[in-house]
Design a protein around this motif. Structure first.
Motif, PDB file in Angstrom:
ATOM      1  N   LEU A 143       4.981  -2.728  12.273  1.00  0.00           N
ATOM      2  CA  LEU A 143       4.294  -2.772  13.776  1.00  0.00           C
ATOM      3  C   LEU A 143       5.478  -3.172  14.808  1.00  0.00           C
ATOM      4  CD1 LEU A 143       1.175  -5.029  12.777  1.00  0.00           C
ATOM      5  CD2 LEU A 143       1.085  -2.806  13.954  1.00  0.00           C
ATOM      6  N   ASP A 144       6.280  -4.307  14.268  1.00  0.00           N
ATOM      7  CA  ASP A 144       7.509  -4.385  15.110  1.00  0.00           C
ATOM      8  C   ASP A 144       8.200  -3.281  15.476  1.00  0.00           C
ATOM      9  OD1 ASP A 144       6.653  -7.231  15.306  1.00  0.00           O
ATOM     10  OD2 ASP A 144       8.256  -7.692  13.789  1.00  0.00           O
ATOM     11  N   ALA A 145       8.390  -2.223  14.665  1.00  0.00           N
ATOM     12  CA  ALA A 145       9.279  -0.839  14.687  1.00  0.00           C
ATOM     13  C   ALA A 145       8.239   0.098  15.568  1.00  0.00           C
ATOM     14  CB  ALA A 145       9.701  -0.592  13.317  1.00  0.00           C
ATOM     15  N   GLY A 146       7.229  -0.465  16.074  1.00  0.00           N
ATOM     16  CA  GLY A 146       6.450   0.438  16.930  1.00  0.00           C
ATOM     17  C   GLY A 146       5.367   1.457  15.982  1.00  0.00           C
ATOM     18  N   VAL A 147       5.206   1.165  14.758  1.00  0.00           N
ATOM     19  CA  VAL A 147       4.013   1.821  13.969  1.00  0.00           C
ATOM     20  C   VAL A 147       2.565   1.553  14.540  1.00  0.00           C
ATOM     21  CG1 VAL A 147       3.351   2.571  11.662  1.00  0.00           C
ATOM     22  CG2 VAL A 147       5.578   2.246  12.135  1.00  0.00           C
ATOM     23  N   ARG A 148       1.966   2.245  14.689  1.00  0.00           N
ATOM     24  CA  ARG A 148       0.483   1.869  14.910  1.00  0.00           C
ATOM     25  C   ARG A 148      -0.274   1.663  13.677  1.00  0.00           C
ATOM     26  NH1 ARG A 148      -1.971   5.433  19.510  1.00  0.00           N
ATOM     27  NH2 ARG A 148      -3.695   3.908  19.146  1.00  0.00           N
ATOM     28  N   PHE A 149      -0.992   0.858  13.450  1.00  0.00           N
ATOM     29  CA  PHE A 149      -2.088   0.750  12.404  1.00  0.00           C
ATOM     30  C   PHE A 149      -3.389   0.869  13.300  1.00  0.00           C
ATOM     31  CE2 PHE A 149       1.408  -0.692  10.094  1.00  0.00           C
ATOM     32  CZ  PHE A 149       1.444  -0.147   8.799  1.00  0.00           C
ATOM     33  N   ASN A 196       0.776  -1.236   0.096  1.00  0.00           N
ATOM     34  CA  ASN A 196      -0.084  -0.020  -0.016  1.00  0.00           C
ATOM     35  C   ASN A 196       0.850   1.202   0.171  1.00  0.00           C
ATOM     36  OD1 ASN A 196      -1.405   2.426   1.280  1.00  0.00           O
ATOM     37  ND2 ASN A 196      -3.248   0.657   1.453  1.00  0.00           N
ATOM     38  N   ARG A 197       0.631   2.380  -0.733  1.00  0.00           N
ATOM     39  CA  ARG A 197       1.609   3.261  -0.930  1.00  0.00           C
ATOM     40  C   ARG A 197       1.245   4.346   0.254  1.00  0.00           C
ATOM     41  NH1 ARG A 197       0.889   6.226  -6.755  1.00  0.00           N
ATOM     42  NH2 ARG A 197       2.788   7.623  -5.505  1.00  0.00           N
ATOM     43  N   GLY A 198       0.108   4.214   0.818  1.00  0.00           N
ATOM     44  CA  GLY A 198       0.144   5.042   1.981  1.00  0.00           C
ATOM     45  C   GLY A 198       0.984   4.481   3.057  1.00  0.00           C
ATOM     46  N   PHE A 199       1.026   3.140   3.354  1.00  0.00           N
ATOM     47  CA  PHE A 199       1.814   2.621   4.171  1.00  0.00           C
ATOM     48  C   PHE A 199       3.295   2.872   3.967  1.00  0.00           C
ATOM     49  CE2 PHE A 199      -1.586  -1.284   4.793  1.00  0.00           C
ATOM     50  CZ  PHE A 199      -2.529  -0.263   5.103  1.00  0.00           C
ATOM     51  N   GLU A 200       3.573   2.694   2.709  1.00  0.00           N
ATOM     52  CA  GLU A 200       4.923   3.072   2.116  1.00  0.00           C
ATOM     53  C   GLU A 200       5.297   4.579   2.677  1.00  0.00           C
ATOM     54  OE1 GLU A 200       8.409   1.683   0.259  1.00  0.00           O
ATOM     55  OE2 GLU A 200       6.716   0.753  -0.745  1.00  0.00           O
ATOM     56  N   SER A 201       4.384   5.534   2.652  1.00  0.00           N
ATOM     57  CA  SER A 201       4.743   6.791   2.892  1.00  0.00           C
ATOM     58  C   SER A 201       5.177   6.930   4.421  1.00  0.00           C
ATOM     59  CB  SER A 201       3.521   7.574   2.468  1.00  0.00           C
ATOM     60  OG  SER A 201       3.298   7.870   1.202  1.00  0.00           O
ATOM     61  N   ALA A 202       4.375   6.150   5.267  1.00  0.00           N
ATOM     62  CA  ALA A 202       4.627   6.150   6.469  1.00  0.00           C
ATOM     63  C   ALA A 202       6.122   5.445   6.829  1.00  0.00           C
ATOM     64  CB  ALA A 202       3.621   5.405   7.309  1.00  0.00           C
ATOM     65  N   ALA A 203       6.398   4.254   6.016  1.00  0.00           N
ATOM     66  CA  ALA A 203       7.875   3.820   6.287  1.00  0.00           C
ATOM     67  C   ALA A 203       9.055   4.811   5.897  1.00  0.00           C
ATOM     68  CB  ALA A 203       7.925   2.792   5.561  1.00  0.00           C
ATOM     69  N   ARG A 204       8.553   5.504   4.628  1.00  0.00           N
ATOM     70  CA  ARG A 204       9.559   6.546   4.073  1.00  0.00           C
ATOM     71  C   ARG A 204       9.901   7.600   4.907  1.00  0.00           C
ATOM     72  NH1 ARG A 204       6.748   7.729   0.109  1.00  0.00           N
ATOM     73  NH2 ARG A 204       7.811   6.350  -1.268  1.00  0.00           N
ATOM     74  N   PHE A 205       8.747   8.055   5.841  1.00  0.00           N
ATOM     75  CA  PHE A 205       8.631   9.258   6.902  1.00  0.00           C
ATOM     76  C   PHE A 205       9.716   8.685   7.901  1.00  0.00           C
ATOM     77  CE2 PHE A 205       7.302  11.152  10.749  1.00  0.00           C
ATOM     78  CZ  PHE A 205       7.184  12.592  10.350  1.00  0.00           C
ATOM     79  N   ILE A 206       9.630   7.544   8.315  1.00  0.00           N
ATOM     80  CA  ILE A 206      10.478   7.066   9.285  1.00  0.00           C
ATOM     81  C   ILE A 206      11.846   6.827   8.797  1.00  0.00           C
ATOM     82  CG2 ILE A 206      11.149   5.085  10.797  1.00  0.00           C
ATOM     83  CD1 ILE A 206       8.154   4.766  11.194  1.00  0.00           C
ATOM     84  N   ARG A 262      12.384   8.783  19.039  1.00  0.00           N
ATOM     85  CA  ARG A 262      11.777  10.177  18.790  1.00  0.00           C
ATOM     86  C   ARG A 262      10.748  10.140  17.817  1.00  0.00           C
ATOM     87  NH1 ARG A 262      13.656  13.460  22.694  1.00  0.00           N
ATOM     88  NH2 ARG A 262      13.273  15.548  21.275  1.00  0.00           N
ATOM     89  N   ILE A 263      10.266   9.147  17.076  1.00  0.00           N
ATOM     90  CA  ILE A 263       9.494   9.116  15.928  1.00  0.00           C
ATOM     91  C   ILE A 263       8.459   8.191  16.282  1.00  0.00           C
ATOM     92  CG2 ILE A 263       9.084   8.825  13.495  1.00  0.00           C
ATOM     93  CD1 ILE A 263      11.909   8.998  12.998  1.00  0.00           C
ATOM     94  N   ASP A 264       7.096   8.799  16.476  1.00  0.00           N
ATOM     95  CA  ASP A 264       5.720   8.210  16.759  1.00  0.00           C
ATOM     96  C   ASP A 264       5.079   8.392  15.508  1.00  0.00           C
ATOM     97  OD1 ASP A 264       6.575   7.304  19.461  1.00  0.00           O
ATOM     98  OD2 ASP A 264       5.872   9.096  20.158  1.00  0.00           O
ATOM     99  N   VAL A 265       4.641   7.081  14.761  1.00  0.00           N
ATOM    100  CA  VAL A 265       3.744   7.088  13.538  1.00  0.00           C
ATOM    101  C   VAL A 265       2.673   6.056  13.814  1.00  0.00           C
ATOM    102  CG1 VAL A 265       3.806   6.424  11.335  1.00  0.00           C
ATOM    103  CG2 VAL A 265       5.551   7.807  12.186  1.00  0.00           C
TER     104      VAL A 265
END
Length: 181
Positions: free
Chosen positions: A131-137, A68-78, A90-93
């Motif tokens: 999820l393992d890296a702390g991203v909340r879905f 999913n491109r939206g999920f990929e954007s969140a990964a890119r942000f991190i 210090r990054i909460d997504v």
């Protein structure tokens, strides 16, 4: 003067194509296989003590069995902020998911039971890594109900909210900014 303006306009049109050359993008350091970002020479470096709380709103489903491109954007942000000195701690997504994008958070069994493209959710491994890296879905319960998805159908760790609107309101109260695109 007219020629100069034309040359300037042509230069502006050509610049984005050059700036988006795939060879200038890299993945990592948090997600090594996805979340590509470009190294950018910044005018002003990021503050050393920068902390980010950011949410993404994703309604569009993945295309053709891709991630999913939206999920990929969140990964890119991190990835891009970590690559530029921001500590991952210090990054909460949070990724708020509604509409047809909810299906991109299905377990392989729930995916197969719905006769979606392929035998498994091809983006599932990336979602689990995030999820393992702390991203909340966070799934919109209203969308999930509308397409017949229950908590048991979701990849373990994915949360269910009353609605996407509720999830965004709560995240904003907790200091999250919303990604505008």
């Amino acid at each position: 003067m007219k020629k100069l303006l034309c040359l300037f306009a042509v230069g502006l049109l050509a610049a984005p194509a050059t700036a988006q050359d795939a060879s200038t993008f890299t993945t990592g350091p948090v997600f090594e296989d996805f979340g590509p970002h470009a190294n950018v020479e910044q005018t002003e470096p990021l503050p050393a003590d920068l902390a980010l709380r950011h949410s993404f709103d994703v309604a569009a489903a993945a295309e053709d069995g891709r991630f999913n491109r939206g999920f990929e954007s969140a990964a890119r942000f991190i990835n891009m902020h970590t690559a530029n000195g921001v500590s991952p701690e210090r990054i909460d997504v949070a990724v708020v998911v509604h509409g047809r994008a909810v299906q991109d958070l299905l377990t392989d069994a729930a995916w197969a039971a719905r006769d979606l493209e392929g035998d498994a959710n091809l983006g599932g491994d990336h979602v689990r890594a995030m999820l393992d890296a702390g991203v909340r879905f966070i799934v919109c319960g209203q969308s999930a109900a509308g397409i017949g998805v229950s908590n048991e159908d979701l990849i373990p760790g994915v949360e269910m909210a009353l609605s996407a609107m509720t999830a965004h309101a709560l995240l904003q109260q907790r200091g999250y900014t919303v990604n505008p695109f």
